[in-house]
Design a protein around this motif. Structure first.
Motif, PDB file in Angstrom:
ATOM      1  N   GLY A 141       0.780  -1.229   0.000  1.00  0.00           N
ATOM      2  CA  GLY A 141       0.000   0.000   0.000  1.00  0.00           C
ATOM      3  C   GLY A 141       0.810   1.276   0.000  1.00  0.00           C
ATOM      4  O   GLY A 141       0.245   2.362   0.083  1.00  0.00           O
TER       5      GLY A 141
ATOM      6  N   VAL B 224      -9.423   3.341  -8.784  1.00  0.00           N
ATOM      7  CA  VAL B 224      -9.348   3.337  -7.325  1.00  0.00           C
ATOM      8  C   VAL B 224      -9.682   1.918  -6.859  1.00  0.00           C
ATOM      9  O   VAL B 224     -10.676   1.341  -7.288  1.00  0.00           O
ATOM     10  CB  VAL B 224     -10.333   4.359  -6.712  1.00  0.00           C
ATOM     11  N   THR B 225      -8.830   1.342  -5.997  1.00  0.00           N
ATOM     12  CA  THR B 225      -9.015  -0.057  -5.591  1.00  0.00           C
ATOM     13  C   THR B 225      -9.650  -0.229  -4.219  1.00  0.00           C
ATOM     14  O   THR B 225     -10.110  -1.315  -3.902  1.00  0.00           O
ATOM     15  CB  THR B 225      -7.660  -0.801  -5.597  1.00  0.00           C
ATOM     16  N   GLN B 226      -9.663   0.830  -3.388  1.00  0.00           N
ATOM     17  CA  GLN B 226     -10.206   0.712  -2.032  1.00  0.00           C
ATOM     18  C   GLN B 226     -10.959   1.976  -1.663  1.00  0.00           C
ATOM     19  O   GLN B 226     -10.790   3.018  -2.284  1.00  0.00           O
ATOM     20  CB  GLN B 226      -9.080   0.506  -1.016  1.00  0.00           C
ATOM     21  N   GLY B 227     -11.749   1.870  -0.622  1.00  0.00           N
ATOM     22  CA  GLY B 227     -12.441   3.035  -0.096  1.00  0.00           C
ATOM     23  C   GLY B 227     -13.771   3.296  -0.781  1.00  0.00           C
ATOM     24  O   GLY B 227     -14.262   2.483  -1.565  1.00  0.00           O
TER      25      GLY B 227
ATOM     26  N   ALA C  91     -13.946   2.942  -4.639  1.00  0.00           N
ATOM     27  CA  ALA C  91     -13.405   1.697  -5.196  1.00  0.00           C
ATOM     28  C   ALA C  91     -14.130   1.327  -6.490  1.00  0.00           C
ATOM     29  O   ALA C  91     -15.354   1.374  -6.571  1.00  0.00           O
ATOM     30  CB  ALA C  91     -13.525   0.563  -4.185  1.00  0.00           C
TER      31      ALA C  91
ATOM     32  N   LEU D  85      -6.164  11.256  -2.958  1.00  0.00           N
ATOM     33  CA  LEU D  85      -6.217   9.878  -2.495  1.00  0.00           C
ATOM     34  C   LEU D  85      -4.805   9.386  -2.225  1.00  0.00           C
ATOM     35  O   LEU D  85      -3.837   9.913  -2.768  1.00  0.00           O
ATOM     36  CB  LEU D  85      -6.855   8.974  -3.562  1.00  0.00           C
ATOM     37  N   ASP D  86      -4.698   8.350  -1.414  1.00  0.00           N
ATOM     38  CA  ASP D  86      -3.425   7.704  -1.181  1.00  0.00           C
ATOM     39  C   ASP D  86      -2.988   7.010  -2.460  1.00  0.00           C
ATOM     40  O   ASP D  86      -3.783   6.280  -3.064  1.00  0.00           O
ATOM     41  CB  ASP D  86      -3.558   6.711  -0.027  1.00  0.00           C
TER      42      ASP D  86
ATOM     43  N   GLY E  38      -1.203   4.496  -2.897  1.00  0.00           N
ATOM     44  CA  GLY E  38      -1.217   3.048  -2.747  1.00  0.00           C
ATOM     45  C   GLY E  38      -2.536   2.382  -3.092  1.00  0.00           C
ATOM     46  O   GLY E  38      -2.591   1.176  -3.270  1.00  0.00           O
ATOM     47  N   ILE E  39      -3.629   3.151  -3.204  1.00  0.00           N
ATOM     48  CA  ILE E  39      -4.918   2.531  -3.548  1.00  0.00           C
ATOM     49  C   ILE E  39      -5.267   2.720  -5.027  1.00  0.00           C
ATOM     50  O   ILE E  39      -6.396   2.466  -5.423  1.00  0.00           O
ATOM     51  CB  ILE E  39      -6.057   3.048  -2.633  1.00  0.00           C
TER      52      ILE E  39
ATOM     53  N   ARG F  52      -4.356   1.937  -9.188  1.00  0.00           N
ATOM     54  CA  ARG F  52      -3.651   1.090 -10.146  1.00  0.00           C
ATOM     55  C   ARG F  52      -3.945   1.630 -11.539  1.00  0.00           C
ATOM     56  O   ARG F  52      -4.945   2.334 -11.741  1.00  0.00           O
ATOM     57  CB  ARG F  52      -4.044  -0.375 -10.012  1.00  0.00           C
TER      58      ARG F  52
END
Length: 172
Positions: A49, A127-130, A133, A163-164, A166-167, A169
């Protein structure tokens, strides 16, 4: 009358390694006394992350080894049984010789290359999380705290969101 010893010339040759074992092959060949060169790139990757800078081989599964051509240097035979090595690259029965100029050029390029960024401005990311997503966004930039500024399309409007990194791709 003095006897002149045969001059041991060296040439660079290409070694094919086992998958993702370039570093292992490099270490073990160097331990056996073979001069080696593994060109690397500095690349940003997401690990656990977080964005980290890692060194990756410029040519996956390949490295260069310098061998004597007169037979007075280290034997070529142990190379193929070295841990991490698959084989010496050959064209027919002859090992693939690489010009010194090419190896020198690769060394110069390796020194001059900057770290390859994970995302560049304008890239489509997912976005992969939150709460966002699965949504696609347009990457803008990263700030000093490793937060990414992206444009999300919400209600038909581009909305800037931090956004961070790390989330995220790369998107398609």
């Amino acid at each position: 009358m003095t006897q002149i010893a045969a001059c041991d010339t060296t040439d660079w040759y290409l070694v094919h390694t086992k998958p993702r074992q370039e570093e292992t092959a490099l270490t073990n060949l160097a331990r056996q006394g073979y001069p080696c060169y593994l060109p690397r790139l500095s690349v940003q990757k997401i690990r656990r992350g977080k964005v980290q800078v890692v060194l990756e081989p410029m040519f996956a599964r390949y490295l260069f080894v310098q061998l004597g051509t007169s037979g007075t240097g280290p034997s070529w035979a142990p190379i193929r049984s070295t841990l991490g090595v698959s084989q010496l690259v050959r064209f027919g029965t002859r090992p693939a010789k690489v010009d010194d100029e090419l190896v020198d050029l690769l060394r110069q390029r390796e020194q001059a290359l900057l770290t390859e960024a994970l995302f560049t401005s304008g890239d489509t990311v997912v976005v992969t999380q939150g709460p966002f997503a699965g949504l696609e966004a347009i990457y803008q930039m990263t700030d000093a705290q490793q937060r990414a500024m992206v444009l999300l399309h919400i209600l038909s409007q581009p909305v800037p969101v931090q956004l961070d990194v790390g989330i995220l791709r790369k998107g398609g």
